[in-house]
Design a protein around this motif. Structure first.
Motif, PDB file in Angstrom:
ATOM      1  N   GLY A   4      22.463 -23.228  15.903  1.00 39.42           N
ATOM      2  CA  GLY A   4      21.984 -22.183  15.118  1.00 39.42           C
ATOM      3  C   GLY A   4      21.120 -22.508  13.967  1.00 39.42           C
ATOM      4  N   ILE A   5      21.115 -23.896  13.754  1.00 39.66           N
ATOM      5  CA  ILE A   5      20.251 -24.398  12.917  1.00 39.66           C
ATOM      6  C   ILE A   5      19.026 -25.321  13.351  1.00 39.66           C
ATOM      7  N   SER A   6      17.887 -24.682  13.064  1.00 33.92           N
ATOM      8  CA  SER A   6      16.706 -25.547  13.914  1.00 33.92           C
ATOM      9  C   SER A   6      16.106 -26.545  12.853  1.00 33.92           C
ATOM     10  N   PRO A   7      15.631 -27.526  13.455  1.00 36.41           N
ATOM     11  CA  PRO A   7      14.909 -28.467  12.224  1.00 36.41           C
ATOM     12  C   PRO A   7      14.075 -27.825  11.321  1.00 36.41           C
ATOM     13  N   ALA A   8      13.306 -26.894  11.529  1.00 32.33           N
ATOM     14  CA  ALA A   8      12.370 -26.320  10.853  1.00 32.33           C
ATOM     15  C   ALA A   8      13.468 -25.545   9.575  1.00 32.33           C
ATOM     16  N   LEU A   9      14.349 -25.059   9.684  1.00 35.00           N
ATOM     17  CA  LEU A   9      15.383 -24.604   8.763  1.00 35.00           C
ATOM     18  C   LEU A   9      15.891 -25.533   8.013  1.00 35.00           C
ATOM     19  N   VAL A  10      16.468 -26.692   8.549  1.00 37.65           N
ATOM     20  CA  VAL A  10      16.773 -27.814   7.900  1.00 37.65           C
ATOM     21  C   VAL A  10      15.838 -28.221   6.750  1.00 37.65           C
ATOM     22  N   GLY A  11      14.805 -28.238   6.859  1.00 35.49           N
ATOM     23  CA  GLY A  11      13.698 -28.596   6.030  1.00 35.49           C
ATOM     24  C   GLY A  11      13.653 -27.504   4.991  1.00 35.49           C
ATOM     25  N   GLN A  12      13.962 -26.265   5.035  1.00 28.89           N
ATOM     26  CA  GLN A  12      13.881 -25.135   4.297  1.00 28.89           C
ATOM     27  C   GLN A  12      15.046 -25.381   3.394  1.00 28.89           C
ATOM     28  N   ILE A  13      16.417 -25.615   3.847  1.00 22.40           N
ATOM     29  CA  ILE A  13      17.737 -25.490   3.181  1.00 22.40           C
ATOM     30  C   ILE A  13      18.180 -26.781   2.714  1.00 22.40           C
ATOM     31  N   SER A  14      17.646 -27.950   3.092  1.00 20.48           N
ATOM     32  CA  SER A  14      18.399 -29.180   2.678  1.00 20.48           C
ATOM     33  C   SER A  14      18.450 -29.311   1.332  1.00 20.48           C
ATOM     34  N   ILE A  67      22.263 -19.215   5.341  1.00 19.95           N
ATOM     35  CA  ILE A  67      23.647 -19.432   6.073  1.00 19.95           C
ATOM     36  C   ILE A  67      24.266 -18.176   6.025  1.00 19.95           C
ATOM     37  N   ASP A  68      24.637 -17.582   7.203  1.00 19.55           N
ATOM     38  CA  ASP A  68      25.420 -16.506   7.569  1.00 19.55           C
ATOM     39  C   ASP A  68      26.878 -16.803   7.933  1.00 19.55           C
ATOM     40  N   GLU A  69      27.585 -15.915   8.028  1.00 20.64           N
ATOM     41  CA  GLU A  69      29.081 -16.298   8.590  1.00 20.64           C
ATOM     42  C   GLU A  69      29.335 -16.969   9.691  1.00 20.64           C
ATOM     43  N   ASN A  70      28.484 -16.854  10.633  1.00 17.77           N
ATOM     44  CA  ASN A  70      28.609 -17.912  11.892  1.00 17.77           C
ATOM     45  C   ASN A  70      28.386 -19.124  11.851  1.00 17.77           C
ATOM     46  N   THR A  71      27.040 -19.255  11.032  1.00 17.46           N
ATOM     47  CA  THR A  71      26.682 -20.660  10.917  1.00 17.46           C
ATOM     48  C   THR A  71      27.210 -21.574   9.988  1.00 17.46           C
ATOM     49  N   ALA A  72      27.849 -20.640   8.765  1.00 12.64           N
ATOM     50  CA  ALA A  72      29.028 -21.536   7.854  1.00 12.64           C
ATOM     51  C   ALA A  72      29.893 -21.777   8.721  1.00 12.64           C
ATOM     52  N   LEU A 118      26.130 -10.010  -2.630  1.00  6.62           N
ATOM     53  CA  LEU A 118      26.152  -9.435  -1.144  1.00  6.62           C
ATOM     54  C   LEU A 118      27.261  -9.987  -0.586  1.00  6.62           C
ATOM     55  N   ILE A 119      27.589 -11.216  -0.406  1.00  7.59           N
ATOM     56  CA  ILE A 119      28.751 -11.711   0.239  1.00  7.59           C
ATOM     57  C   ILE A 119      30.066 -11.351  -0.348  1.00  7.59           C
ATOM     58  N   MET A 120      30.039 -10.971  -1.757  1.00  5.37           N
ATOM     59  CA  MET A 120      31.387 -10.668  -2.344  1.00  5.37           C
ATOM     60  C   MET A 120      31.516  -9.171  -1.932  1.00  5.37           C
ATOM     61  N   GLY A 121      30.622  -8.414  -1.603  1.00  3.98           N
ATOM     62  CA  GLY A 121      31.006  -6.732  -1.372  1.00  3.98           C
ATOM     63  C   GLY A 121      30.681  -6.250  -2.493  1.00  3.98           C
ATOM     64  N   ALA A 122      29.717  -6.664  -3.348  1.00  2.00           N
ATOM     65  CA  ALA A 122      29.460  -5.755  -4.552  1.00  2.00           C
ATOM     66  C   ALA A 122      28.644  -4.644  -4.445  1.00  2.00           C
ATOM     67  N   ASP A 123      28.530  -3.686  -5.162  1.00  2.00           N
ATOM     68  CA  ASP A 123      27.540  -2.500  -5.040  1.00  2.00           C
ATOM     69  C   ASP A 123      26.118  -2.924  -5.346  1.00  2.00           C
ATOM     70  N   PRO A 124      25.222  -2.721  -4.362  1.00  2.00           N
ATOM     71  CA  PRO A 124      23.823  -2.971  -4.332  1.00  2.00           C
ATOM     72  C   PRO A 124      23.211  -2.508  -5.572  1.00  2.00           C
ATOM     73  N   ALA A 146      32.794 -27.878   0.826  1.00  2.00           N
ATOM     74  CA  ALA A 146      32.434 -26.487   0.466  1.00  2.00           C
ATOM     75  C   ALA A 146      33.335 -25.556   1.455  1.00  2.00           C
ATOM     76  N   SER A 147      33.778 -24.481   0.995  1.00  2.00           N
ATOM     77  CA  SER A 147      34.154 -23.550   1.954  1.00  2.00           C
ATOM     78  C   SER A 147      33.196 -22.600   2.826  1.00  2.00           C
ATOM     79  N   ALA A 148      33.712 -21.968   3.823  1.00  2.00           N
ATOM     80  CA  ALA A 148      32.774 -21.090   4.630  1.00  2.00           C
ATOM     81  C   ALA A 148      31.912 -20.191   3.759  1.00  2.00           C
ATOM     82  N   THR A 149      32.720 -19.671   2.431  1.00  2.00           N
ATOM     83  CA  THR A 149      32.322 -18.518   1.963  1.00  2.00           C
ATOM     84  C   THR A 149      31.263 -18.987   0.989  1.00  2.00           C
ATOM     85  N   ALA A 150      31.504 -20.262   0.155  1.00  2.00           N
ATOM     86  CA  ALA A 150      30.662 -20.913  -0.596  1.00  2.00           C
ATOM     87  C   ALA A 150      29.294 -21.402  -0.035  1.00  2.00           C
TER      88      ALA A 150
END
Length: 362
Positions: free
Chosen positions: A307-317, A269-274, A141-147, A258-262
């Motif tokens: 933009g990152i809530s404590p609840a989200l940290v628990g999901q993605i850490s 993690i969207d572009e703004n959060t990265a 998706l972030i590469m811009g590939a055809d769905p 890590a880079s913002a893209t990675a």
């Protein structure tokens, strides 16, 4: 026979003789040129053979230096629990009071030659061998590939890695690859080299290399019209699979390297959060790899990122780490005007145990 006929016959003989002489001279010239070229090649090979052992040991010396720096990094008080871009191994300023503060890594003189060392951690990308369907789809998706290609590409990659020969829905196993020319089988095991993905159904050079690819366009094998298979223009990929994934490293991405893209390979993690994650670690000057960097000490510190809530940290850490264990080393060797690059993959287990997993040169 009159005089004029005799003269014409004589001239004809002379002409034939001249042609034969020219052919012989041309043939001999070709032989001499070929022999001369052969001698030049042999001389160059012999000269290179003389330099090979010395260049190899210069390359090995560079790798040993990298092992030393990576090991000693774990002995630096206050920095032994994370890896970041402002540390010595990554080319940053490092800790001025550390034992490796004065270690030279560029143009290191040794014997008649010199070498330069560049170290890159593998954890700045996601380990493709532990990627699931969600991670791979997000990458496309972030590469811009055809769905329309997502299902085939994602499930074919997963089928390439898994140990069985049962294809997923839209996936691909050995029965497909064995029908190609030349035929081959699915790996059914972990990826050892990212280039393996070029053998996977649906993964094109454009998709693999991203904007760096400059070769001819490939046929989109999953685009069909009423008239059957057709070729159409592929998307302009903003990045490539090789920029997002690695076959080495741990199960997480290092927040400090890590880079913002990675970082956006993780769906939450969207572009703004990265961008906010990198802004926080870069410190007041906003530049990575400088003295005022503020590296993450644990994934839990993501809670301080806007933009990152404590609840989200628990999901993605679980997707993130702050330490790197596997590193790619590039050693550039110079000797009497000749250069050669050596590469190695190192795994750091502790301060005194840094293993060489692979080594090669080109």
């Amino acid at each position: 026979m009159n005089v004029s006929m005799q003269l014409r016959f004589k001239h004809r003989q002379q002409g034939i003789a001249l042609v034969i002489v020219m052919i012989v001279i041309t043939f001999l010239s070709i032989l001499v040129a070929g022999f001369s070229y052969s001698m030049k090649v042999e001389t160059k090979l012999a000269r290179n053979a003389i330099y090979d052992p010395e260049m190899e040991w210069l390359g090995r010396s560079g790798i040993e230096l990298a092992k030393y720096v990576l090991g000693q990094q774990r002995n630096i008080a206050g920095e032994n629990n994370y890896d970041s871009l402002n540390q010595k191994w990554a080319g940053g300023p490092g800790n001025s009071n550390s034992v490796i503060a004065d270690v030279q890594m560029d143009n290191v003189p040794l014997g008649r030659g010199s070498f330069s060392v560049k170290i890159t951690d593998c954890e700045r990308k996601f380990n493709v061998n532990v990627a699931d369907e969600m991670i791979l789809q997000q990458a496309l998706l972030i590469m811009g590939a055809d769905p329309s290609e997502f299902t085939t590409v994602v499930n074919s990659i997963l089928d390439w890695i898994d140990p069985d020969d049962t294809p997923r829905t839209g996936g691909t196993e050995s029965d497909y690859y064995e029908g190609l020319n030349p035929p081959y089988s699915a790996k059914n095991g972990p990826v050892d080299d990212m280039n393996e993905l070029l053998l996977v159904r649906g993964v094109t050079p454009e998709m693999f290399w991203g904007p760096r690819y400059s070769g001819p366009p490939s046929v989109n094998m999953f685009s069909r019209s009423r008239h059957g298979l057709r070729e159409r223009e592929r998307p302009a990929y903003t990045t490539g699979l090789v920029d997002l994934f690695t076959p080495f490293g741990s199960r997480g991405i290092n927040l400090n390297t890590a880079s913002a893209t990675a970082l956006q390979v993780i769906p939450e993690i969207d572009e703004n959060t990265a961008a906010e994650i990198i802004k926080r670690r870069a410190g007041p000057d906003g530049a990575d790899g400088t003295l005022d960097d503020m590296p993450y000490r644990s994934p839990g510190e993501l809670a301080s990122v806007p933009g990152i809530s404590p609840a989200l940290v628990g999901q993605i850490s679980r997707f993130f780490v702050v330490q790197s264990t596997t590193f790619e080393v590039e050693v550039t060797v110079s000797l009497d005007g000749r250069t050669r690059k050596f590469f190695a993959i190192l795994r750091r287990l502790d301060t005194k145990n840094v293993q060489v997993l692979t080594m090669y040169w080109k």
